[in-house]
Design an enzyme around this catalytic site. Structure first.
Site, PDB file in Angstrom:
ATOM      1  N   ILE A   6      38.236  -6.800 -92.738  1.00 50.29           N
ATOM      2  CA  ILE A   6      39.624  -6.599 -92.339  1.00 50.29           C
ATOM      3  C   ILE A   6      39.980  -5.209 -92.055  1.00 50.29           C
ATOM      4  O   ILE A   6      39.086  -4.420 -92.567  1.00 50.29           O
ATOM      5  CB  ILE A   6      40.429  -7.081 -93.993  1.00 50.29           C
ATOM      6  CG1 ILE A   6      41.812  -6.769 -93.523  1.00 50.29           C
ATOM      7  CG2 ILE A   6      40.015  -6.189 -95.064  1.00 50.29           C
ATOM      8  CD1 ILE A   6      42.931  -7.310 -94.585  1.00 50.29           C
ATOM      9  N   ASN A  87      44.395  -6.827 -89.228  1.00 50.96           N
ATOM     10  CA  ASN A  87      45.614  -6.671 -89.784  1.00 50.96           C
ATOM     11  C   ASN A  87      46.325  -5.140 -89.639  1.00 50.96           C
ATOM     12  O   ASN A  87      47.595  -5.133 -89.453  1.00 50.96           O
ATOM     13  CB  ASN A  87      45.620  -6.785 -91.256  1.00 50.96           C
ATOM     14  CG  ASN A  87      46.476  -6.012 -92.058  1.00 50.96           C
ATOM     15  OD1 ASN A  87      47.756  -6.580 -92.341  1.00 50.96           O
ATOM     16  ND2 ASN A  87      46.275  -4.699 -92.693  1.00 50.96           N
ATOM     17  N   TYR A 154      55.364  -1.512 -79.412  1.00 44.37           N
ATOM     18  CA  TYR A 154      54.832  -2.590 -80.684  1.00 44.37           C
ATOM     19  C   TYR A 154      54.979  -3.864 -80.318  1.00 44.37           C
ATOM     20  O   TYR A 154      54.097  -4.639 -80.389  1.00 44.37           O
ATOM     21  CB  TYR A 154      55.743  -2.114 -81.945  1.00 44.37           C
ATOM     22  CG  TYR A 154      55.588  -3.199 -83.052  1.00 44.37           C
ATOM     23  CD1 TYR A 154      54.339  -2.626 -83.842  1.00 44.37           C
ATOM     24  CD2 TYR A 154      56.271  -3.853 -83.447  1.00 44.37           C
ATOM     25  CE1 TYR A 154      53.970  -3.352 -85.118  1.00 44.37           C
ATOM     26  CE2 TYR A 154      55.878  -4.962 -84.746  1.00 44.37           C
ATOM     27  CZ  TYR A 154      54.722  -4.444 -85.649  1.00 44.37           C
ATOM     28  OH  TYR A 154      54.376  -5.165 -86.606  1.00 44.37           O
ATOM     29  N   LYS A 158      51.820  -6.499 -79.688  1.00 46.45           N
ATOM     30  CA  LYS A 158      51.828  -7.859 -80.454  1.00 46.45           C
ATOM     31  C   LYS A 158      52.044  -9.120 -79.647  1.00 46.45           C
ATOM     32  O   LYS A 158      51.182 -10.091 -79.836  1.00 46.45           O
ATOM     33  CB  LYS A 158      53.000  -8.008 -81.475  1.00 46.45           C
ATOM     34  CG  LYS A 158      52.650  -6.811 -82.580  1.00 46.45           C
ATOM     35  CD  LYS A 158      51.375  -6.984 -83.463  1.00 46.45           C
ATOM     36  CE  LYS A 158      51.198  -5.933 -84.506  1.00 46.45           C
ATOM     37  NZ  LYS A 158      49.822  -6.234 -85.361  1.00 46.45           N
ATOM     38  N   THR A 191      56.739  -3.153 -97.137  1.00 45.97           N
ATOM     39  CA  THR A 191      55.660  -2.197 -97.061  1.00 45.97           C
ATOM     40  C   THR A 191      56.139  -0.921 -96.802  1.00 45.97           C
ATOM     41  O   THR A 191      57.308  -0.688 -96.172  1.00 45.97           O
ATOM     42  CB  THR A 191      54.490  -2.726 -96.167  1.00 45.97           C
ATOM     43  OG1 THR A 191      55.050  -2.944 -94.777  1.00 45.97           O
ATOM     44  CG2 THR A 191      53.966  -4.068 -96.835  1.00 45.97           C
TER      45      THR A 191
END
Length: 251
Positions: A6, A87, A154, A158, A191
């Site tokens: 990960i 991730n 960003y 993605k 987060t």
């Protein structure tokens, strides 16, 4: 033995995924710039193994060596399952593209898009001769499908992750021992990334008030809740191979 690699497993959603996976017998390699001693301590009370792999994911030219060193510790002959969770991600720069620092743009694309591509490439190459359960989950974002002011780097990175995941799934169908791959949008999670978004200057980010309201009104999702969905997907019989899915489909 099961194995998982990960990226960005030291904090945020990554740390939550690690903690979830550590509840089963598994050997986890967390590739991140920072260590997380809590994960090491937690693994000592389980049947799992946790290893930090210190690495700056923006140094994409060094990824093949990192992956090669990880696989020296993996016994593919005896493995039952092996996972890759791409991730790690950064949202900076948050501002109109003409005001963005070129180095921040480059770092954003390197970590969010180039690193998952190279990690996946190396992972597939290392495992292609072995008949075992092989799965890749690439963490995407709702921003990949809907443009958001100030998020051009960003959102674009993605969107690239989505199409990459779909393309690799098509390629792998031609292989004798294919890897399954999907892109997963985790929603708006409580987060550090959301903290960074909420601290942005409103002149750079016109939707600042909306994202501040998500926190104030309790609309942010807990990282451990999302991590449980991701962990379940890694073991699920109905893995969404070749699909771009979101947390809303599983909650």
């Amino acid at each position: 033995m099961n194995y998982a690699i990960i990226t960005g497993g030291s904090k945020g959603l990554g740390a939550a995924i690690v903690k979830q996976l550590l509840q089963e017998p598994i050997h986890i390699f967390s590739v991140a710039r920072t260590n997380n001693p809590e994960m090491t301590l937690f693994s000592e009370s389980t049947d799992a193994i946790f290893e930090d792999v210190p690495f700056d994911l923006s140094e994409t030219e060094k990824i093949p060596e990192v992956v090669q060193n990880i696989f020296k510790k993996i016994n593919l002959e005896r493995a039952e399952r092996i996972f890759l969770i791409n991730n790690a991600g950064v949202i900076t720069p948050i501002k109109p593209i003409q005001n963005a620092d070129p180095l921040e743009i480059s770092r954003n694309i390197s970590i969010n898009l180039t690193a998952p591509l190279i990690f996946s490439s190396c992972f597939i190459k290392q495992t292609e001769k072995y008949k075992l359960d092989k799965r890749i989950i690439n963490i995407s974002s709702g921003a990949s499908r809907s443009p958001i002011y100030g998020w051009s780097s960003y959102g674009s990175s993605k969107a690239g992750v989505n199409l990459f995941s779909q393309t690799v799934a098509i390629e792998q169908k031609q292989q004798p021992f294919p890897v399954q791959v999907c892109a997963f949008a985790p929603g708006i999670i409580d987060t550090g990334m959301q903290e960074e978004i909420r601290s942005t200057d409103k002149t750079d980010f016109t939707e600042l008030a909306r994202f501040q309201a998500y926190k104030a009104e309790g609309h942010l999702m807990a990282a451990n809740r999302v991590a449980k969905v991701i962990s379940d997907l890694l073991y699920a019989n109905d893995f969404p191979n070749g699909e771009v899915v979101s947390i809303q489909q599983y909650t």
